[in-house]
Write a protein that holds these residues in place. Sequence first.
Motif, PDB file in Angstrom:
ATOM      1  N   PHE A 131      20.439  68.227 -55.649  1.00  0.00           N
ATOM      2  CA  PHE A 131      20.434  66.773 -55.805  1.00  0.00           C
ATOM      3  C   PHE A 131      21.845  66.257 -56.089  1.00  0.00           C
ATOM      4  O   PHE A 131      22.262  65.248 -55.519  1.00  0.00           O
ATOM      5  N   ALA A 132      22.592  66.947 -56.944  1.00  0.00           N
ATOM      6  CA  ALA A 132      23.963  66.525 -57.263  1.00  0.00           C
ATOM      7  C   ALA A 132      24.854  66.580 -56.026  1.00  0.00           C
ATOM      8  O   ALA A 132      25.697  65.702 -55.818  1.00  0.00           O
ATOM      9  N   GLU A 133      24.662  67.603 -55.180  1.00  0.00           N
ATOM     10  CA  GLU A 133      25.455  67.710 -53.948  1.00  0.00           C
ATOM     11  C   GLU A 133      25.091  66.603 -52.977  1.00  0.00           C
ATOM     12  O   GLU A 133      25.957  66.077 -52.264  1.00  0.00           O
ATOM     13  N   MET A 134      23.806  66.236 -52.924  1.00  0.00           N
ATOM     14  CA  MET A 134      23.400  65.107 -52.084  1.00  0.00           C
ATOM     15  C   MET A 134      24.103  63.832 -52.525  1.00  0.00           C
ATOM     16  O   MET A 134      24.607  63.060 -51.699  1.00  0.00           O
ATOM     17  N   MET A 135      24.130  63.609 -53.835  1.00  0.00           N
ATOM     18  CA  MET A 135      24.808  62.433 -54.364  1.00  0.00           C
ATOM     19  C   MET A 135      26.294  62.447 -54.014  1.00  0.00           C
ATOM     20  O   MET A 135      26.886  61.426 -53.667  1.00  0.00           O
ATOM     21  N   GLN A 136      26.891  63.609 -54.110  1.00  0.00           N
ATOM     22  CA  GLN A 136      28.304  63.766 -53.784  1.00  0.00           C
ATOM     23  C   GLN A 136      28.561  63.356 -52.333  1.00  0.00           C
ATOM     24  O   GLN A 136      29.515  62.616 -52.041  1.00  0.00           O
ATOM     25  N   LEU A 137      27.718  63.818 -51.431  1.00  0.00           N
ATOM     26  CA  LEU A 137      27.878  63.487 -50.013  1.00  0.00           C
ATOM     27  C   LEU A 137      27.626  61.999 -49.758  1.00  0.00           C
ATOM     28  O   LEU A 137      28.346  61.359 -48.992  1.00  0.00           O
ATOM     29  N   ASP A 138      26.596  61.454 -50.386  1.00  0.00           N
ATOM     30  CA  ASP A 138      26.283  60.034 -50.197  1.00  0.00           C
ATOM     31  C   ASP A 138      27.429  59.139 -50.655  1.00  0.00           C
ATOM     32  O   ASP A 138      27.802  58.184 -49.967  1.00  0.00           O
ATOM     33  N   ILE A 139      27.985  59.438 -51.810  1.00  0.00           N
ATOM     34  CA  ILE A 139      29.056  58.604 -52.347  1.00  0.00           C
ATOM     35  C   ILE A 139      30.346  58.807 -51.555  1.00  0.00           C
ATOM     36  O   ILE A 139      31.112  57.859 -51.343  1.00  0.00           O
ATOM     37  N   SER A 140      30.575  60.027 -51.076  1.00  0.00           N
ATOM     38  CA  SER A 140      31.720  60.270 -50.208  1.00  0.00           C
ATOM     39  C   SER A 140      31.638  59.387 -48.965  1.00  0.00           C
ATOM     40  O   SER A 140      32.628  58.774 -48.548  1.00  0.00           O
ATOM     41  N   TYR A 141      30.435  59.319 -48.381  1.00  0.00           N
ATOM     42  CA  TYR A 141      30.262  58.470 -47.196  1.00  0.00           C
ATOM     43  C   TYR A 141      30.460  57.005 -47.546  1.00  0.00           C
ATOM     44  O   TYR A 141      31.111  56.247 -46.809  1.00  0.00           O
ATOM     45  N   THR A 142      29.914  56.577 -48.681  1.00  0.00           N
ATOM     46  CA  THR A 142      30.040  55.183 -49.098  1.00  0.00           C
ATOM     47  C   THR A 142      31.499  54.760 -49.186  1.00  0.00           C
ATOM     48  O   THR A 142      31.862  53.643 -48.796  1.00  0.00           O
ATOM     49  N   ARG A 143      32.356  55.654 -49.645  1.00  0.00           N
ATOM     50  CA  ARG A 143      33.772  55.333 -49.819  1.00  0.00           C
ATOM     51  C   ARG A 143      34.580  55.478 -48.542  1.00  0.00           C
ATOM     52  O   ARG A 143      35.580  54.784 -48.358  1.00  0.00           O
ATOM     53  N   GLU A 144      34.178  56.380 -47.666  1.00  0.00           N
ATOM     54  CA  GLU A 144      35.026  56.747 -46.530  1.00  0.00           C
ATOM     55  C   GLU A 144      34.458  56.367 -45.165  1.00  0.00           C
ATOM     56  O   GLU A 144      34.999  56.793 -44.148  1.00  0.00           O
ATOM     57  N   LYS A 145      33.393  55.592 -45.107  1.00  0.00           N
ATOM     58  CA  LYS A 145      32.738  55.329 -43.820  1.00  0.00           C
ATOM     59  C   LYS A 145      33.692  54.652 -42.833  1.00  0.00           C
ATOM     60  O   LYS A 145      34.422  53.728 -43.178  1.00  0.00           O
ATOM     61  N   THR A 146      33.651  55.157 -41.612  1.00  0.00           N
ATOM     62  CA  THR A 146      34.421  54.597 -40.506  1.00  0.00           C
ATOM     63  C   THR A 146      33.548  54.665 -39.259  1.00  0.00           C
ATOM     64  O   THR A 146      32.531  55.372 -39.224  1.00  0.00           O
ATOM     65  N   LEU A 147      33.959  53.967 -38.224  1.00  0.00           N
ATOM     66  CA  LEU A 147      33.227  54.001 -36.954  1.00  0.00           C
ATOM     67  C   LEU A 147      33.160  55.432 -36.429  1.00  0.00           C
ATOM     68  O   LEU A 147      32.105  55.891 -35.972  1.00  0.00           O
ATOM     69  N   TRP A 148      34.271  56.144 -36.508  1.00  0.00           N
ATOM     70  CA  TRP A 148      34.312  57.495 -35.954  1.00  0.00           C
ATOM     71  C   TRP A 148      33.454  58.452 -36.775  1.00  0.00           C
ATOM     72  O   TRP A 148      32.848  59.375 -36.224  1.00  0.00           O
ATOM     73  N   LEU A 149      33.387  58.243 -38.071  1.00  0.00           N
ATOM     74  CA  LEU A 149      32.519  59.088 -38.899  1.00  0.00           C
ATOM     75  C   LEU A 149      31.057  58.834 -38.560  1.00  0.00           C
ATOM     76  O   LEU A 149      30.266  59.786 -38.456  1.00  0.00           O
ATOM     77  N   ASP A 150      30.679  57.578 -38.356  1.00  0.00           N
ATOM     78  CA  ASP A 150      29.301  57.265 -37.980  1.00  0.00           C
ATOM     79  C   ASP A 150      28.937  57.917 -36.651  1.00  0.00           C
ATOM     80  O   ASP A 150      27.852  58.495 -36.497  1.00  0.00           O
ATOM     81  N   LEU A 151      29.845  57.819 -35.680  1.00  0.00           N
ATOM     82  CA  LEU A 151      29.577  58.423 -34.368  1.00  0.00           C
ATOM     83  C   LEU A 151      29.453  59.937 -34.484  1.00  0.00           C
ATOM     84  O   LEU A 151      28.588  60.548 -33.839  1.00  0.00           O
ATOM     85  N   ALA A 152      30.295  60.552 -35.303  1.00  0.00           N
ATOM     86  CA  ALA A 152      30.231  62.005 -35.478  1.00  0.00           C
ATOM     87  C   ALA A 152      28.914  62.417 -36.120  1.00  0.00           C
ATOM     88  O   ALA A 152      28.296  63.412 -35.718  1.00  0.00           O
ATOM     89  N   ILE A 153      28.456  61.647 -37.112  1.00  0.00           N
ATOM     90  CA  ILE A 153      27.192  61.956 -37.780  1.00  0.00           C
ATOM     91  C   ILE A 153      26.023  61.809 -36.814  1.00  0.00           C
ATOM     92  O   ILE A 153      25.099  62.638 -36.799  1.00  0.00           O
TER      93      ILE A 153
END
Length: 241
Positions: free
Chosen positions: A183-205
Amino acid sequence: MRFPLSKIQSQTMTCPAKIPRWKRTLDVAFILLILPLVLPLAILVGVLIRMVSAGPVLFRQERVGYLGRKFMCFKFRTMFVGAETAAHQGHLQLLMKSNTPMVKLDARGDSRIIPFGLLLRSTGLDELPQLINVLRGEMSLVGPRPCLAYECDEYLPWQRERFNTLPGLTGLWQVNGKNQTTFAEMMQLDISYTREKTLWLDLAIILKTIPAIMGQVLSARNNKKKFPVEDRAPQPFRPNL
């Protein structure tokens, strides 16, 4: 992009992040592009559900989204009408307070699930109606999963930063291990995305989502072989009569 957990816990955002315009453009354009494929598939799923189980095709559930706002989330129903939810709530609370991988409650089988329901869940087809939520602006294609109210109530202050973006159909957590993460790792990933989201990151995901789903289907098949029907832990449910 992934931050150390200690760094995420120590940082706070002074103001909520705005949703970039490109995100809405990508959401609408992608849905229009895949609509000719998705619409017939959604109809087939709806017919299948009606054939194997009495009750509504769609399941509606209140979720918590952007900035903590509540909205009604749509899914294809994969459980019998009247199935109890206490088991899921207890399982989720256990995962939130432990350091164990977030294995789904139905990994070893669940008697609350309708025929073919496990297939719909492992392939993500049960979440197709959430495209309605995306068109309504309540969700995005990419973002943290929309959580339940009782889950939100258990969040620590630093974990609420995940609400600074729209919840998504897929996300950084979903393509980076998902059920193998804590659960803590999920939160880490979610917050990382919240801070770093870009068009290219969305397309890669988005591109990584299909291989991730294939992995989930393979895992579900292996669990089915590993745990015969008679060995699966039954979950009580109240079928629709």
